[in-house]
Design a protein around this motif. Structure first.
Motif, short mmCIF file in Angstrom:
data_model
loop_
_atom_site.label_atom_id
_atom_site.label_comp_id
_atom_site.label_asym_id
_atom_site.label_seq_id
_atom_site.Cartn_x
_atom_site.Cartn_y
_atom_site.Cartn_z
N ASP A 149 0.79 -1.21 0.03
CA ASP A 149 -0.06 0.01 -0.10
C ASP A 149 1.12 1.17 0.16
N ILE A 150 1.70 1.26 0.96
CA ILE A 150 2.74 2.32 0.93
C ILE A 150 3.64 2.52 -0.22
N ALA A 151 3.92 1.37 -0.98
CA ALA A 151 4.68 1.69 -2.29
C ALA A 151 3.74 2.23 -3.34
N ILE A 152 2.50 1.71 -3.44
CA ILE A 152 1.35 2.30 -4.25
C ILE A 152 1.38 3.66 -4.33
N ALA A 153 1.15 4.17 -2.96
CA ALA A 153 0.73 5.53 -2.57
C ALA A 153 2.03 6.48 -3.11
N VAL A 154 3.17 5.62 -2.88
CA VAL A 154 4.54 6.53 -3.34
C VAL A 154 4.60 6.70 -4.85
N LEU A 155 4.31 5.83 -5.50
CA LEU A 155 4.03 6.01 -7.10
C LEU A 155 2.94 6.90 -7.40
N ASP A 156 1.85 6.66 -6.78
CA ASP A 156 0.65 7.46 -7.25
C ASP A 156 0.06 8.15 -5.76
N PRO A 157 0.71 9.64 -5.66
CA PRO A 157 0.50 10.25 -4.47
C PRO A 157 -1.25 10.70 -4.51
N ARG A 158 -2.09 10.27 -5.34
CA ARG A 158 -3.23 10.83 -5.70
C ARG A 158 -4.18 9.59 -4.49
N LEU A 159 -3.66 8.44 -4.57
CA LEU A 159 -4.39 7.39 -3.76
C LEU A 159 -4.48 7.79 -2.27
#
Length: 331
Positions: A317-327
């Protein structure tokens, strides 16, 4: 805005949403772990079999068995035992091995790195092969290359890890004698340990090659069809630059998400492969404990595996949020 690549916002603008997002995910992970551990405790301790008889043997007197139950806290109601286990777990105590009267925590923690090494190695080689295959298939859709990659990916996805382990063991260890069939290698001999790791890691990761390749292909095709990508192509930006800097960072997000959610399958595959290859680890330990009805060791192994699954989802979840801050901004 949905069609645009993840926008780069100033660090000060995304620090607060990101911190709030991480905090919510952390609290959710703790809640999931507590609920899962409670349910697992109740399920395991309702399995038929008397721990006192297992530990002391069938010839032990009822007085000896009763003293053992009293010492281990097995005379208390099951709900009280579960609460006591959770309280002890918060202090790093997973109970006592019924058969050997040893603390479970050091036993489980000593086996943990071996299982993590096997799972991570299997996932790593699968990603190194699956991502390039997915990119290749997406850049040449409906070509013979795409069809071959799709056929291979679909075929390996259907193979369970334990079945692949058995076939690999028969072919590469028994028939061809390329790899050792049992154990994890001599302690201190890195080369021998790697030699023993290759075949189990292959069995763990082979199905993930197909998963990752198909996910990357679908995500890249969707991203390549977006207007901003076509705009880059119109302005003559090199194809490799578009793929590496614009398309792949977006296409890799579903892969990370699926890996986080599928970590349970990955760990269970590693556990079963350990049993097939007789590798020391959580899988072999849990299997032996189930056979001998050594409930504290079973529970300790399952608890650690559950914790690994929750941690893997949290990191994903953290990695995805870093790749796409909109999440993170959406929550």
């Amino acid at each position: 805005d949905r069609l645009l690549p993840p926008r780069r916002v100033p660090a000060t603008d995304r620090t607060e949403p990101m911190a709030s997002y991480i905090a919510r995910r952390f609290v959710l992970g703790i809640a999931v772990m507590l609920a899962a551990m409670t349910i697992l405790f109740l399920l395991i301790y309702t399995v038929p079999g008397d721990p006192a008889t297992i530990a002391l043997g069938p010839r032990a007197s009822e007085l000896q068995k009763e003293a053992f139950r009293l010492r281990m806290g097995l005379d208390q109601p099951l709900v009280v035992q579960a609460l006591n286990f959770l309280w002890a777990l918060l202090h790093g105590d997973m109970g006592t091995d019924i058969l050997n009267q040893r603390p479970v925590t050091p036993l489980v923690l000593s086996a943990l790195p071996k299982t993590v090494l096997l799972a991570v190695t299997g996932l790593a080689w699968a990603a190194l092969i699956g991502v390039p295959l997915g990119i290749r298939a997406a850049l040449r859709p409906d070509s013979w290359t795409d069809r071959v990659i799709g056929l291979i990916s679909t075929s390996v996805v259907a193979l369970p890890a334990f079945l692949m382990a058995i076939y690999a063991l028969i072919l590469f260890s028994v028939k061809l004698r390329w790899f050792p069939s049992l154990g994890a290698g001599e302690p201190g001999d890195i080369g021998d340990q790697i030699h023993h790791l290759i075949l189990p890691a292959f069995a763990v990761g082979v199905a993930w090659v197909g998963y990752i390749a198909r996910l990357v292909r679908v995500a890249m095709l969707e991203t390549l069809a977006e207007p901003h990508v076509r705009t880059y192509e119109t302005f003559g930006v090199a194809k490799s630059t578009i793929v590496l800097k614009c398309v792949l960072p977006i296409a890799i997000i579903p892969v990370i998400s699926v890996i986080g959610v599928g970590m349970g399958n990955l760990l269970s595959g590693a556990v079963l492969v350990e049993v097939v290859f007789s590798r020391p680890g959580l899988g072999s330990m849990a299997y032996d404990a189930v056979i001998s009805r050594n409930f504290p060791v079973v529970l300790g192994s399952v608890v650690v595996t559950t914790a690994l699954y929750v941690v893997a989802n949290f990191l994903a979840d953290i990695a995805i949020a870093v790749l796409d801050p909109r999440l993170a901004e959406k929550g």
